[in-house]
Scaffold this active site. Structure first.
Site, PDB file in Angstrom:
ATOM      1  N   CYS A  25      48.058  33.486  12.926  1.00 18.85           N
ATOM      2  CA  CYS A  25      47.108  34.391  12.272  1.00 18.85           C
ATOM      3  C   CYS A  25      47.868  35.578  11.668  1.00 18.85           C
ATOM      4  CB  CYS A  25      46.031  34.854  13.241  1.00 18.85           C
ATOM      5  SG  CYS A  25      46.636  35.551  14.799  1.00 18.85           S
ATOM      6  N   SER A  61      50.311  34.986  16.974  1.00 14.92           N
ATOM      7  CA  SER A  61      50.111  36.117  16.063  1.00 14.92           C
ATOM      8  C   SER A  61      51.325  36.290  15.166  1.00 14.92           C
ATOM      9  CB  SER A  61      49.904  37.401  16.863  1.00 14.92           C
ATOM     10  OG  SER A  61      51.113  37.783  17.509  1.00 14.92           O
ATOM     11  N   ASP A  62      51.091  36.803  13.949  1.00 19.03           N
ATOM     12  CA  ASP A  62      52.228  37.322  13.204  1.00 19.03           C
ATOM     13  C   ASP A  62      52.789  38.478  14.018  1.00 19.03           C
ATOM     14  OD1 ASP A  62      54.142  37.690  11.266  1.00 19.03           O
ATOM     15  OD2 ASP A  62      52.734  37.737   9.598  1.00 19.03           O
ATOM     16  N   CYS A  63      54.045  38.764  13.822  1.00 16.38           N
ATOM     17  CA  CYS A  63      54.763  39.570  14.800  1.00 16.38           C
ATOM     18  C   CYS A  63      54.265  41.008  14.863  1.00 16.38           C
ATOM     19  CB  CYS A  63      56.256  39.475  14.529  1.00 16.38           C
ATOM     20  SG  CYS A  63      56.829  37.784  14.791  1.00 16.38           S
ATOM     21  N   SER A  92      51.215  41.831  15.576  1.00  9.44           N
ATOM     22  CA  SER A  92      49.865  41.957  15.023  1.00  9.44           C
ATOM     23  C   SER A  92      48.903  42.648  15.972  1.00  9.44           C
ATOM     24  CB  SER A  92      49.308  40.575  14.668  1.00  9.44           C
ATOM     25  OG  SER A  92      49.882  40.082  13.493  1.00  9.44           O
TER      26      SER A  92
END
Length: 758
Positions: free
Chosen positions: A241, A274-276, A278
């Site tokens: 995401c 998650s994108d890092c 996030s």
């Protein structure tokens, strides 16, 4: 490990290879204490020594080759290069590979990358979980990450995702399995960034704060379609995401997007990451609902986020449990998803079929040649006045090679790059064809802020038999975190090109190295510039591929996977999300924009000429409706006859029963062998507010000079003739559809009547 803790493997059911993976994962998770569990929920999972569970780094990248992008860059425990593994094959960036429109090539690159990844894993230089590919649709040409993506058409993006993911993940012989949780994986891929993410940093708007205001129609039709294809047909084992909000809700905290859609509607088997950082972004940038750190952790975990690329889960999940915001069972569910994926990868049991992969399977001659072939296949010929190309080596004693990319190396491999096996620059490539090269960069760098080096470039071209100008963009202009503000060449590049072309003695070829569209109408309309090539960012062997095309060793057959708009297109605010024309702004992508362009989506020339003919085609598709099946009303344009039953919901149709088949004869009319991309579009009947046309299929076919081939297509009517109305319903509309094959005046078409009959 087990000897060191003085226990037996047989004491742990999670080590019993005879048990199903879900049962083993459940056993492993239940043996952990709560503090131990939360230490496994970040990208760096710390392991549980007392259970024989080692530390594991989940974050690796394989966008166009194994790379060491990550929090712990180029160092253990993540992917890293060293004296044992000094590099890996760096293929062209995705936008150029997509331009080949060759699905077997896309899959073969994935297979090659996963072989190198497995070899590196065996050598202790990589993990098994790779957060690639990027399958966001290019909505706006200014986006800095165009180079990472498969372009602007959601169907093409989805097809790229399916093939690349299958190449990365599939184990030969078990590509399909009745139980996805038991299907072995070669490596684990991840389709990202979900969803409606395509703005990084533009005019004070950045991805950490941006709220994508998106209609449900655009979500279903464009933004999430590639992800649905990646899950349903690619069987991807991870989805990431994104940072942004969608209609006010951070994507990683939206249970509708995660649990309801990915896991529920699409029956996803894998983990959501998650994108890092996030979760931190939700708290500090979005300030969503004024959540505390523990609130945010609880919210995303309940929404369906299994793994945090970051340390919020690691640091604040215990507190969220202690404050009563989440149950330990919520943690257990996510951990089971994670360990099932690792078990499918052979992380616990080993993968015998890959145990012998090693150094000889990395950067070997076959892989390096595939990188060159991928670049050749993607290169797009945009202009070729009077057959100026290919150049004849017998006529070229001296070649002028000018421009800021004329001796490019690192620029060719773009971002999310590893250390390549080697570089073959344009200059290296041209030395195989011309022993005398007059080299002059013309600019100190890509931004080209002064014109002091232009005179030397002019002099280089004055006495050369032919001139090649290699110009364009690089990561200083378009990159993650850096969107463009215009569609022009930077600085004095335009002046350099025009002055060199004006002074050149021989024919001038302009080579554009870029990902995003560039308004080069000045060059397109300049009679002194005889030919133009777009070469994307062509990977480590890019220089060889460029020279092979220019000197005719390879006949170009690539097609543009994005529209090249004129410079004034940027009057539309980047932040305006609708795909359809709205508020006096033009539409976006070829599907909804019908204004003037520099070059359209799907454009590309060849050194030969192809002629199309419809060899066979159906007249109609007749859908039999049940007597109680409801017809839907839709708005037709003025002058279009509205059928008695205008449309039906696709979910109410037995879609597998309705297909149509046709054949296109393609003849090579020229004197040179070549490959042609046969592009197929459907155009709906006169329905208000729908797409102009949409890609429904394509096939790249090689045809020898003077020969012809019949190319057959079998299309599912529901997928190929679908429209999405403004209430986000997927409909089959009755009436006179048109199937278009090929581009422009050389294309052919045939009518296809869709009848809905009770």
């Amino acid at each position: 490990r087990f000897e060191s803790i003085k226990v037996k493997l047989s004491d742990f059911p999670y080590c019993d290879a005879k048990l199903p993976y879900p049962e083993r994962a459940k056993d492993l998770v239940e043996r952990m204490t709560l503090p131990e569990k939360v230490q496994q929920m970040g990208d760096l999972a710390y392991g549980v020594p007392r259970l024989g569970l080692p530390l594991y780094e989940w974050w690796s990248e394989a966008l166009h080759g194994v790379s060491f992008i990550g929090r712990r860059t180029n160092s253990p425990p993540g992917t890293h290069f060293d004296s044992e593994v000094p590099g890996a094959t760096s293929f062209p960036t995705v936008i150029l590979t997509t331009a080949s429109f060759n699905e077997s090539l896309w899959k073969k690159i994935g297979q090659t990358v996963s072989t190198e990844a497995r070899a590196m894993y065996n050598l202790g230089n990589a993990g098994l979980t790779f957060w690639s590919p990027n399958i966001n649709v290019v909505r706006d040409p200014r986006w800095g990450r165009v180079l990472e993506t498969p372009g602007e058409d959601p169907y093409v993006v989805g097809r790229y995702a399916i093939n690349y993911v299958r190449g990365l993940q599939d184990v030969e012989g078990v590509e399909y399995h009745r139980d996805s949780d038991s299907r072995p994986l070669k490596i684990s891929a991840c389709c990202k960034h979900y969803a409606a993410y395509d703005l990084d940093n533009w005019e004070g708007n950045d991805r950490f704060h941006f709220d994508s205001r998106v209609t449900e129609q655009d979500m279903q039709e464009t933004f999430i379609l590639p992800f649905e294809m990646c899950v349903n047909e690619g069987d991807v084992s991870s989805v990431m995401c994104s940072y942004n909000r969608v209609n006010g809700i951070p994507t990683c905290a939206d249970p509708k997007l995660l649990n309801q859609t990915i896991r529920g509607d699409w029956n996803f088997h894998g983990y959501i990451v998650s994108d890092c950082d996030s979760i931190q972004t939700i708290v500090e940038s979005h300030k969503f609902l004024n959540d505390t750190k523990e609130d945010a952790v609880a919210r995303v975990l309940k929404a369906g986020l299994d793994l945090d690329c970051g340390d919020y889960y690691t640091n604040f999940t215990m507190g969220a449990v202690q404050q009563g915001k989440i149950a330990e069972a919520d943690i257990d569910t996510s951990l089971r998803f994670l360990y099932i994926v690792l078990m499918r990868l052979g992380y616990f049991d080993g993968s015998p079929q890959y145990k012998n992969l090693g150094k000889n399977n990395i950067c070997n001659p076959q892989h390096i040649e595939l990188a060159a072939e991928a670049a050749r296949q993607g290169i797009v010929l945009l202009k070729n006045d009077n057959g100026a190309l290919p150049l004849n080596t017998g006529n070229i004693k001296t070649l002028a090679l000018v421009g800021p990319h004329a001796n490019a190396t690192k620029a060719m491999i773009g971002n999310y790059e590893g250390t390549p096996c080697r570089y073959t620059s344009p200059m290296d490539g041209f030395y195989a064809y011309s022993k005398v090269i007059n080299y002059a960069p013309g600019c100190a760098d890509i931004v080209c802020q002064n014109n002091s080096m232009i005179p030397a470039a002019i002099d280089a071209a004055k006495n050369a038999d032919a001139t090649v100008i290699v110009a364009g963009l690089d990561l200083s202009v378009e990159a993650e975190g850096k969107d463009r503000v215009d569609l022009l060449l930077p600085g004095f590049q335009t002046e350099l090109i025009n002055k060199v072309a004006d002074a050149a003695k021989g024919p001038v070829t302009l080579v554009i190295m870029s990902a995003g569209a560039v308004d080069i109408n000045f060059a397109k309309n300049n009679p002194k510039i005889k030919s133009i090539l777009w070469v994307g960012y062509p990977g480590e062997e890019g220089g060889r591929a460029i020279a092979d095309v220019i000197f005719g060793k390879y006949n170009p057959g690539g097609r543009l996977p994005i529209t090249w708009y004129e410079a004034n297109y940027v009057k539309i605010p980047y932040t305006s999300m609708p795909l359809r024309p709205v508020n006096n702004f033009p539409g976006r992508t070829y599907k909804f924009f019908d204004g003037p362009v520099v070059y359209p989506f799907g454009y590309g020339l060849s050194y030969t000429q192809f002629k199309y003919k419809v060899a066979s085609s159906p007249k109609s598709v007749d859908i039999k409706l049940d007597k109680d099946q409801q017809c839907r009303d839709i708005n037709y344009t003025v002058g279009t006859n509205k059928p008695p039953c205008a449309a039906v919901l696709i979910d109410d149709v037995k879609c597998k029963d309705y297909k149509f088949t046709f054949q296109i004869e393609v003849e090579n009319m020229g004197k040179m062998d070549g490959s042609e991309v046969v592009m197929v579009y459907s155009k709906p009947p006169g329905i208000a507010g729908t797409h102009i046309k949409q890609v429904i299929g394509y096939e790249r076919v090689f045809i020898a000079a003077g020969q012809s081939a019949k190319v057959g297509f079998t299309m599912n009517a529901c997928k190929s003739l679908k429209i999405v109305d403004n209430a986000a319903n997927s409909l089959l509309a009755s009436g006179a559809h048109t199937i278009l094959v090929g581009e422009g005046v050389g294309g052919v078409s045939f009518p296809l009547q869709l009848n809905l009959n009770h």
